[in-house]
Design a protein around this motif. Sequence first.
Motif, mmCIF file in Angstrom:
data_model
loop_
_atom_site.group_PDB
_atom_site.id
_atom_site.type_symbol
_atom_site.label_atom_id
_atom_site.label_comp_id
_atom_site.label_asym_id
_atom_site.label_seq_id
_atom_site.Cartn_x
_atom_site.Cartn_y
_atom_site.Cartn_z
ATOM 1 N N SER A 283 0.868 -1.180 0.000
ATOM 2 C CA SER A 283 0.000 0.000 0.000
ATOM 3 C C SER A 283 0.911 1.239 0.000
ATOM 4 C CB SER A 283 -0.989 0.027 1.167
ATOM 5 O OG SER A 283 -0.341 0.309 2.394
ATOM 6 N N LEU A 284 0.320 2.417 0.053
ATOM 7 C CA LEU A 284 1.084 3.654 -0.085
ATOM 8 C C LEU A 284 1.978 3.880 1.139
ATOM 9 C CD1 LEU A 284 1.126 5.686 -2.406
ATOM 10 C CD2 LEU A 284 -0.483 7.092 -1.115
ATOM 11 N N ILE A 285 3.260 4.164 0.895
ATOM 12 C CA ILE A 285 4.227 4.426 1.964
ATOM 13 C C ILE A 285 4.589 5.909 1.938
ATOM 14 C CG2 ILE A 285 6.550 3.925 2.815
ATOM 15 C CD1 ILE A 285 6.339 1.171 1.457
ATOM 16 N N PRO A 286 4.395 6.634 3.038
ATOM 17 C CA PRO A 286 4.726 8.062 3.046
ATOM 18 C C PRO A 286 6.235 8.290 3.103
ATOM 19 C CG PRO A 286 4.023 7.370 5.234
ATOM 20 C CD PRO A 286 3.856 6.173 4.343
ATOM 21 N N TYR A 287 6.668 9.382 2.450
ATOM 22 C CA TYR A 287 8.088 9.781 2.510
ATOM 23 C C TYR A 287 8.130 11.305 2.455
ATOM 24 C CZ TYR A 287 13.141 9.471 1.809
ATOM 25 O OH TYR A 287 14.510 9.568 1.967
ATOM 26 N N GLY A 288 8.042 11.943 3.624
ATOM 27 C CA GLY A 288 7.943 13.400 3.661
ATOM 28 C C GLY A 288 6.683 13.851 2.953
ATOM 29 N N GLN A 289 6.853 14.742 1.958
ATOM 30 C CA GLN A 289 5.703 15.208 1.181
ATOM 31 C C GLN A 289 5.408 14.293 -0.001
ATOM 32 O OE1 GLN A 289 3.847 17.875 2.276
ATOM 33 N NE2 GLN A 289 5.238 17.627 4.027
ATOM 34 N N ARG A 290 6.199 13.226 -0.124
ATOM 35 C CA ARG A 290 6.027 12.304 -1.234
ATOM 36 C C ARG A 290 5.478 10.965 -0.720
ATOM 37 N NH1 ARG A 290 11.451 11.498 -4.067
ATOM 38 N NH2 ARG A 290 10.130 10.818 -5.822
ATOM 39 N N ALA A 291 5.259 10.037 -1.628
ATOM 40 C CA ALA A 291 4.792 8.709 -1.246
ATOM 41 C C ALA A 291 5.049 7.758 -2.408
ATOM 42 C CB ALA A 291 3.305 8.727 -0.893
ATOM 43 N N PHE A 292 5.161 6.491 -2.063
ATOM 44 C CA PHE A 292 5.372 5.476 -3.098
ATOM 45 C C PHE A 292 4.771 4.155 -2.642
ATOM 46 C CE2 PHE A 292 8.770 2.963 -1.109
ATOM 47 C CZ PHE A 292 9.218 3.837 -0.107
ATOM 48 N N GLU A 293 4.691 3.220 -3.581
ATOM 49 C CA GLU A 293 4.126 1.896 -3.299
ATOM 50 C C GLU A 293 5.041 0.834 -3.889
ATOM 51 O OE1 GLU A 293 0.110 1.525 -4.589
ATOM 52 O OE2 GLU A 293 -0.075 -0.599 -4.037
ATOM 53 N N ILE A 294 5.202 -0.245 -3.145
ATOM 54 C CA ILE A 294 5.998 -1.380 -3.627
ATOM 55 C C ILE A 294 5.039 -2.522 -3.941
ATOM 56 C CG2 ILE A 294 7.829 -3.023 -3.086
ATOM 57 C CD1 ILE A 294 8.807 -0.981 -0.951
ATOM 58 N N GLN A 295 5.141 -3.049 -5.135
ATOM 59 C CA GLN A 295 4.194 -4.062 -5.595
ATOM 60 C C GLN A 295 4.931 -5.265 -6.168
ATOM 61 O OE1 GLN A 295 0.565 -4.165 -6.743
ATOM 62 N NE2 GLN A 295 1.087 -6.170 -7.562
ATOM 63 N N PHE A 296 4.670 -6.458 -5.608
ATOM 64 C CA PHE A 296 5.126 -7.709 -6.223
ATOM 65 C C PHE A 296 4.041 -8.147 -7.204
ATOM 66 C CE2 PHE A 296 7.614 -7.755 -2.322
ATOM 67 C CZ PHE A 296 8.834 -8.309 -2.710
#
Length: 313
Positions: free
Chosen positions: A64-77
């Motif tokens: 699911s969505l991972i926060p990183y400061g003002q940004r965010a990303f998702e890791i998907q297998f």
Amino acid sequence: MMPEAKSAEASAWPALPLKEWEPTRATLHMWVQMAGKVRIALSPRINHWWDATLYVNNSGLTTSLIPYGQRAFEIQFDFLRHVLEIRTCEGDSRTIKLAPKSVAQFYQEFMGALASLGFPVKIWPMPVEVPNPIRFDQDRTHASYDPEYTNRFWRTLVSVDSVFKEFRTRFIGKSSPAHLFFGSFDLAVTRFSGRRAPERPGADAVTREAYSHEVISAGFWPGNEGVIDAAFYAYAAPEPPGFAEAQLRPAAAFYNKQMSEFFLPYEDVRRNPDPRASLLDFLQTSYEAAADRAGWDRASLERQPNTNKESVA
């Protein structure tokens, strides 16, 4: 033994004998641990380590969505295309091919991809909850990837996830999502009585947080070499007196004294003419056996019949 299920059910509940894919299972477990460790390193802390889990989706497993400061990303297998994809909210992405390669090589590619997207994350590179752990960056022992069995594992998770979610709707007390823990590599759903549990003597920080309150939990585990084949499990913590002697359904369910859990072999479920009903029976009877013996307020915690979503659908 029951006959093989019909073809439609067979694809939803595929054979998953551990001996056929154990090297791949062990390698994939390490790759999933890396993704889980990144999520827990960057996410706000949630009770019972619910910030350390992954979820089943339409092609594999996602953080699911991972926060990183003002940004965010998702890791998907992605177990259809057999890639790991990291996607940002800005539309950037990196893709790593899932193929036979060592854990050390995958770790280098994974951390490099995160850094190239502007997410230089530090994680503890030591696997958890496995015997004889090897640091990710030094593990050249585990290097297998069988796309057929990885897809079967995910397809099984899709079916199990659906049944777990249905079972969850019967309970209106506090309940976890259906989610996969990267440490134990199991898909679990857990119910809470609402009461605090007595502290376990000698418990470490992980166990203290996981079992701070009374729980009845069930899950699916792909197995572990030399321990057990793919199976469903159910346990209560703390375990009430008499739980181990309970008669659960289906009849193939059994209590393992060493692990203090009931198990139901996956093979018995998938060969049942109605795997969904068979699994629901195990979930319900194990819950009732534990809840009744532990004195849970079932009338307040369970959804009453005819109060489902039909009126708003």
